[in-house]
Design an enzyme around this catalytic site. Structure first.
Site, mmCIF file in Angstrom:
data_model
loop_
_atom_site.group_PDB
_atom_site.id
_atom_site.type_symbol
_atom_site.label_atom_id
_atom_site.label_comp_id
_atom_site.label_asym_id
_atom_site.label_seq_id
_atom_site.Cartn_x
_atom_site.Cartn_y
_atom_site.Cartn_z
ATOM 1 N N ASN A 110 0.828 -1.205 0.000
ATOM 2 C CA ASN A 110 0.000 0.000 0.000
ATOM 3 C C ASN A 110 0.855 1.244 0.000
ATOM 4 O O ASN A 110 1.941 1.280 0.559
ATOM 5 C CB ASN A 110 -0.962 -0.005 1.193
ATOM 6 C CG ASN A 110 -0.405 0.701 2.415
ATOM 7 O OD1 ASN A 110 -0.507 1.931 2.538
ATOM 8 N ND2 ASN A 110 0.225 -0.042 3.312
ATOM 9 N N PHE A 114 -1.712 8.180 4.226
ATOM 10 C CA PHE A 114 -2.507 8.811 5.304
ATOM 11 C C PHE A 114 -3.753 9.517 4.759
ATOM 12 O O PHE A 114 -4.056 10.660 5.106
ATOM 13 C CB PHE A 114 -1.680 9.839 6.091
ATOM 14 C CG PHE A 114 -0.582 9.280 6.945
ATOM 15 C CD1 PHE A 114 -0.486 7.930 7.211
ATOM 16 C CD2 PHE A 114 0.374 10.129 7.511
ATOM 17 C CE1 PHE A 114 0.543 7.408 8.011
ATOM 18 C CE2 PHE A 114 1.400 9.632 8.306
ATOM 19 C CZ PHE A 114 1.475 8.280 8.557
ATOM 20 N N SER A 174 5.556 5.206 8.691
ATOM 21 C CA SER A 174 4.912 4.956 7.404
ATOM 22 C C SER A 174 5.896 5.317 6.301
ATOM 23 O O SER A 174 6.515 6.379 6.340
ATOM 24 C CB SER A 174 3.663 5.806 7.247
ATOM 25 O OG SER A 174 3.273 5.778 5.888
ATOM 26 N N ASN A 176 5.033 6.040 3.338
ATOM 27 C CA ASN A 176 4.301 6.723 2.270
ATOM 28 C C ASN A 176 4.135 8.217 2.462
ATOM 29 O O ASN A 176 3.438 8.862 1.696
ATOM 30 C CB ASN A 176 2.934 6.057 2.098
ATOM 31 C CG ASN A 176 3.075 4.580 1.785
ATOM 32 O OD1 ASN A 176 3.878 4.215 0.925
ATOM 33 N ND2 ASN A 176 2.357 3.732 2.488
ATOM 34 N N THR A 177 4.738 8.764 3.510
ATOM 35 C CA THR A 177 4.759 10.208 3.705
ATOM 36 C C THR A 177 6.222 10.624 3.649
ATOM 37 O O THR A 177 6.996 10.245 4.535
ATOM 38 C CB THR A 177 4.112 10.584 5.054
ATOM 39 O OG1 THR A 177 2.729 10.234 5.003
ATOM 40 C CG2 THR A 177 4.233 12.072 5.348
ATOM 41 N N LYS A 216 5.586 3.853 17.017
ATOM 42 C CA LYS A 216 5.529 2.749 16.044
ATOM 43 C C LYS A 216 6.687 2.853 15.061
ATOM 44 O O LYS A 216 6.852 3.884 14.400
ATOM 45 C CB LYS A 216 4.204 2.781 15.290
ATOM 46 C CG LYS A 216 4.044 1.598 14.330
ATOM 47 C CD LYS A 216 2.612 1.437 13.920
ATOM 48 C CE LYS A 216 2.446 0.310 12.919
ATOM 49 N NZ LYS A 216 1.035 0.119 12.553
ATOM 50 N N ASN A 245 5.736 -1.461 11.473
ATOM 51 C CA ASN A 245 4.965 -0.992 10.323
ATOM 52 C C ASN A 245 5.312 -1.875 9.106
ATOM 53 O O ASN A 245 5.927 -2.927 9.255
ATOM 54 C CB ASN A 245 5.309 0.484 10.077
ATOM 55 C CG ASN A 245 4.121 1.265 9.556
ATOM 56 O OD1 ASN A 245 3.460 0.829 8.610
ATOM 57 N ND2 ASN A 245 3.832 2.407 10.155
HETATM 58 C C1 LIG Z 1 -3.484 -0.789 3.587
HETATM 59 C C2 LIG Z 1 -2.690 -0.554 4.826
HETATM 60 C C3 LIG Z 1 -2.750 0.692 5.451
HETATM 61 C C4 LIG Z 1 -2.014 0.927 6.611
HETATM 62 N N1 LIG Z 1 -2.108 2.137 7.221
HETATM 63 C C5 LIG Z 1 -1.437 2.367 8.369
HETATM 64 C C6 LIG Z 1 -1.578 3.597 9.047
HETATM 65 O O1 LIG Z 1 -2.330 4.489 8.645
HETATM 66 N N2 LIG Z 1 -0.850 3.778 10.188
HETATM 67 C C7 LIG Z 1 -0.025 2.823 10.695
HETATM 68 O O2 LIG Z 1 0.598 3.031 11.741
HETATM 69 N N3 LIG Z 1 0.111 1.629 10.076
HETATM 70 C C8 LIG Z 1 -0.576 1.383 8.942
HETATM 71 N N4 LIG Z 1 -0.446 0.170 8.325
HETATM 72 C C9 LIG Z 1 0.478 -0.841 8.875
HETATM 73 C C10 LIG Z 1 -0.219 -1.878 9.752
HETATM 74 O O3 LIG Z 1 -0.813 -1.259 10.878
HETATM 75 C C11 LIG Z 1 0.789 -2.953 10.245
HETATM 76 O O4 LIG Z 1 1.744 -2.331 11.071
HETATM 77 C C12 LIG Z 1 1.514 -3.633 9.097
HETATM 78 O O5 LIG Z 1 0.657 -3.839 8.001
HETATM 79 C C13 LIG Z 1 2.100 -4.979 9.499
HETATM 80 O O6 LIG Z 1 1.102 -5.848 9.981
HETATM 81 P P1 LIG Z 1 0.368 -6.971 9.038
HETATM 82 O O7 LIG Z 1 1.448 -7.760 8.390
HETATM 83 O O8 LIG Z 1 -0.502 -7.725 9.995
HETATM 84 O O9 LIG Z 1 -0.430 -6.204 8.029
HETATM 85 C C14 LIG Z 1 -1.180 -0.092 7.154
HETATM 86 C C15 LIG Z 1 -1.129 -1.344 6.531
HETATM 87 C C16 LIG Z 1 -1.873 -1.585 5.385
HETATM 88 C C17 LIG Z 1 -1.800 -2.940 4.737
#
Ligand SMILES: Cc1cc2nc3c(=O)[nH]c(=O)nc-3n(C[C@H](O)[C@H](O)[C@H](O)COP(=O)(O)O)c2cc1C
Length: 340
Positions: A110, A114, A174, A176-177, A216, A245
């Protein structure tokens, strides 16, 4: 039942399916249906950061960015719910497409950036929710706030969410920022953490309640860098760390469709990297600061592995997309079994 729902949802574009799922889970929450649709996980209460969690398996940030479906996610059995990342002002995020499934690898890429409706909208949603369990609110900065002024955005969000959160997560990881991840290092990190800690103390006095702060972090640091972060967190009096993350690495998805899309990779391919980060943190922190583990939990035993590596709580995002709510119960059971 989730297999059928998944088949239908996976026919839609990832973002349409995401929006529809939030709408459905939100509606199930409002109607009190979520609890009835899912068998509740076993009770496994834990106390971390001075907070009492119904069970140690939480919803990771980013799925419910605006807090639109808090009651629904809680009703599915999560022991805690983290909403956000929220920014001071609403912002649209990156242009679409920005969300990609890699089902062969149980992974997601992704670059949402934000997208969110801003902190005021989120607070209205929190106030409308009936949920009284542990609620984390994850805060970030607007993309058009220069990174040198990032502290201002975090403080604006902290001030606003403080009275409504069980704990607040400071997202500096993140991918992406632009520039955000630079806040994880050296003086930038120290200045940010110190400013947050001072404000946390002031807010504790104002509200008569101390709300824990969790930071985080990314899985893409060297071990030395992770150790430095751990030291900085202790020094600045932070209350917890969330690891991790998404990753910028493409290990484990090479040659799969969408593997070359820009953004953060999550799901099974990030599992080992994230667990390694948890281990490095645990060795350095020696129990002085709790660790919340996220990254690649797609089966119950992966949650138990994170706890074995030193985490006190776990969070799930991608695994929930691929496996549905049954994974929550599976993870709670695996953690309970590992304790026996
Ligand atoms: C589509 C998407 C959007 C995410 N948006 C955020 C976010 O806004 N803030 C954040 O701290 N982590 C965000 N994450 C990260 C998740 O909270 C998590 O830390 C990461 O995906 C690893 O866990 P997982 O393997 O269970 O997905 C996002 C992950 C995905 C897939």
């Amino acid at each position: 039942m989730y297999n059928l729902a998944r088949e239908l949802l996976f026919k839609l574009s990832p973002e349409t399916s995401h929006e529809l799922s939030i709408d459905l889970i939100g509606a199930a929450g409002r109607l009190g249906l979520a609890e009835r649709l899912c068998k509740a996980p076993s009770s496994l209460p834990v106390t971390v950061m001075g907070l009492q969690f119904a069970n140690p398996v939480g919803l990771a940030a980013g799925l419910d960015k605006n807090g639109d479906a808090i009651d629904g996610f809680a009703g599915l059995g999560f022991g805690f719910v983290e909403i956000g990342t929220v920014t001071p002002r609403p912002q649209p995020g990156n242009p679409k497409p920005r969300l990609f499934r890699l089902p062969e690898a149980e992974a997601i890429i992704n670059r949402m950036g934000f997208n969110n409706q801003g902190v005021d909208h989120l607070l209205a949603r929190v106030q409308a929710a009936k949920y009284r369990g542990v609620l984390g609110i994850n805060i970030g900065k607007n993309v058009d706030t220069p990174v040198e002024r990032a502290v201002d955005d975090y403080l604006i969000c902290l001030d606003k969410v403080y009275a409504h959160a069980s704990y607040v997560t400071v997202n500096v990881s993140s991918p992406n920022t632009p520039g955000l991840r630079s806040l994880q290092f050296g003086d930038s990190l120290k200045q940010l953490l110190d400013a947050l800690h001072v404000r946390q103390n002031e807010l504790t006095m104002t509200h008569g309640r101390r709300v824990p702060l969790a930071i985080k972090i990314a899985p893409d640091m060297t071990d030395e860098e992770t150790v430095q972060v751990a030291a900085a967190l202790l020094e600045s009096g932070m209350d917890a760390v969330i690891a991790t993350n998404t990753t910028l690495s493409r290990e484990g998805v090479e040659n799969l469709p969408f593997a070359n899309e820009a953004g953060g990779l999550s799901g099974a391919p990030v599992r080992d990297k994230s667990t390694h980060t948890v281990s490095v943190l645990a060795a350095e922190l020696g129990g002085r600061l709790p660790i919340i583990a996220a990254g690649g939990i797609t089966e119950g035993r992966h949650a138990a592995d994170k706890i074995a590596a030193g985490a006190s709580l776990v969070q799930i995002y991608s695994g929930f997309i691929y496996k549905g709510p049954a994974l929550i119960r599976e993870a709670v059971d695996a953690i309970a079994a590992a304790r026996r």
